[in-house]
Every structure is written in structure tokens, then in C-alpha cells.
Design a protein around this motif. Structure first.
Motif, mmCIF file in Angstrom:
data_model
loop_
_atom_site.group_PDB
_atom_site.id
_atom_site.type_symbol
_atom_site.label_atom_id
_atom_site.label_comp_id
_atom_site.label_asym_id
_atom_site.label_seq_id
_atom_site.Cartn_x
_atom_site.Cartn_y
_atom_site.Cartn_z
ATOM 1 N N VAL A 1 0.845 -1.189 0.000
ATOM 2 C CA VAL A 1 0.000 0.000 0.000
ATOM 3 C C VAL A 1 0.877 1.234 0.000
ATOM 4 O O VAL A 1 1.791 1.360 0.812
ATOM 5 N N GLY A 2 0.602 2.141 -0.922
ATOM 6 C CA GLY A 2 1.360 3.383 -1.033
ATOM 7 C C GLY A 2 0.435 4.572 -1.178
ATOM 8 O O GLY A 2 -0.680 4.581 -0.645
ATOM 9 N N ALA A 3 0.872 5.558 -1.951
ATOM 10 C CA ALA A 3 0.170 6.831 -2.068
ATOM 11 C C ALA A 3 -1.033 6.803 -3.002
ATOM 12 O O ALA A 3 -1.708 7.816 -3.152
ATOM 13 N N ALA A 4 -1.331 5.678 -3.610
ATOM 14 C CA ALA A 4 -2.529 5.527 -4.441
ATOM 15 C C ALA A 4 -3.415 4.451 -3.827
ATOM 16 O O ALA A 4 -2.926 3.495 -3.225
ATOM 17 N N SER A 5 -4.714 4.585 -3.974
ATOM 18 C CA SER A 5 -5.646 3.589 -3.449
ATOM 19 C C SER A 5 -5.332 2.230 -4.060
ATOM 20 O O SER A 5 -5.180 2.098 -5.270
ATOM 21 N N THR A 6 -5.199 1.223 -3.201
ATOM 22 C CA THR A 6 -4.811 -0.127 -3.606
ATOM 23 C C THR A 6 -5.750 -1.135 -2.970
ATOM 24 O O THR A 6 -6.099 -1.007 -1.791
ATOM 25 N N GLN A 7 -6.135 -2.153 -3.727
ATOM 26 C CA GLN A 7 -6.981 -3.205 -3.164
ATOM 27 C C GLN A 7 -6.198 -4.040 -2.158
ATOM 28 O O GLN A 7 -5.135 -4.564 -2.465
ATOM 29 N N VAL A 8 -6.726 -4.148 -0.949
ATOM 30 C CA VAL A 8 -6.126 -4.960 0.105
ATOM 31 C C VAL A 8 -6.788 -6.339 0.132
ATOM 32 O O VAL A 8 -6.110 -7.357 0.250
ATOM 33 N N LEU A 9 -8.114 -6.367 0.036
ATOM 34 C CA LEU A 9 -8.866 -7.616 -0.063
ATOM 35 C C LEU A 9 -9.947 -7.452 -1.122
ATOM 36 O O LEU A 9 -10.664 -6.447 -1.132
ATOM 37 N N ALA A 10 -10.062 -8.440 -1.994
ATOM 38 C CA ALA A 10 -11.121 -8.450 -2.999
ATOM 39 C C ALA A 10 -12.453 -8.795 -2.335
ATOM 40 O O ALA A 10 -12.480 -9.372 -1.245
ATOM 41 N N ALA A 11 -13.540 -8.438 -2.981
ATOM 42 C CA ALA A 11 -14.854 -8.854 -2.491
ATOM 43 C C ALA A 11 -14.893 -10.381 -2.456
ATOM 44 O O ALA A 11 -14.363 -11.045 -3.347
#
Length: 93
Positions: free
Chosen positions: A14-24
Motif C-alpha cells: 500500500v502506497g500513495a494511491a488507493s490499492t486493493q487490500v482484499l477483494a470482495a
């Protein structure tokens, strides 16, 4: 007692842009998210993550748990002021 048949252990950067941590995942029964990075991480549920909005994970161990009583099965995104930060996840189903 709830029993789980499977667990998916993973990490996300995870950095300075929105990133998926967990998929639906409709099969999700519980999830644990831990910030192993040196910067704080904000989690967002169902939309792009924004710094200062959502659930905050403190650096070096801040965590969030989704349990069966407060079950959320949608996408979870994260963002940090700087990165990369490693976020560890365990998703039980």
C-alpha cells in the motif's frame, strides 16, 4: 463456535494511491488486516481509499478485524501518505 475450512494468507503493498487490500468475497467469514509498514494506512470499504478517511491502521502493527457479527464481504482498499507499506491479511472462509 464457528469453524473455518480455509484461510487465505496474503500481503498487499500500500502506497500513495488507493490499492486493493482484499477483494470482495461472499464466502468470507472473518478477516484480519495488519499494517506491517512504517506509515499509517487508511482502509476504505467499497470505494477508493482516501488519506484521512475511513479506518486508520497505525504503523508497525495497527490492525482491523472483520468478525462474523460485523461481517463485510465487499472490497477493501488501502492508502498511505508514503509507501510502500506491507499490509498482511488473513481471510477465513
Amino acid at each position: 463456535m464457528i469453524k473455518y475450512r480455509n484461510v487465505n494468507n496474503a500481503t498487499a503493498s500500500v502506497g500513495a494511491a488507493s490499492t486493493q487490500v482484499l477483494a470482495a468475497n461472499e464466502a468470507r467469514k472473518r478477516a484480519i488486516i495488519v499494517n506491517a509498514g512504517v506509515n499509517g494506512v487508511w482502509l476504505s470499504f467499497g470505494e477508493a481509499a482516501v488519506i484521512g478517511k475511513g479506518v486508520y491502521l497505525a504503523p508497525a502493527g495497527g490492525s482491523f478485524e472483520i468478525d462474523p457479527d460485523e461481517l463485510y464481504t465487499g472490497v477493501i482498499n488501502g492508502i498511505a501518505a508514503a509507501g510502500p507499506n506491507t499490509v498482511g491479511t488473513a481471510e477465513f472462509f
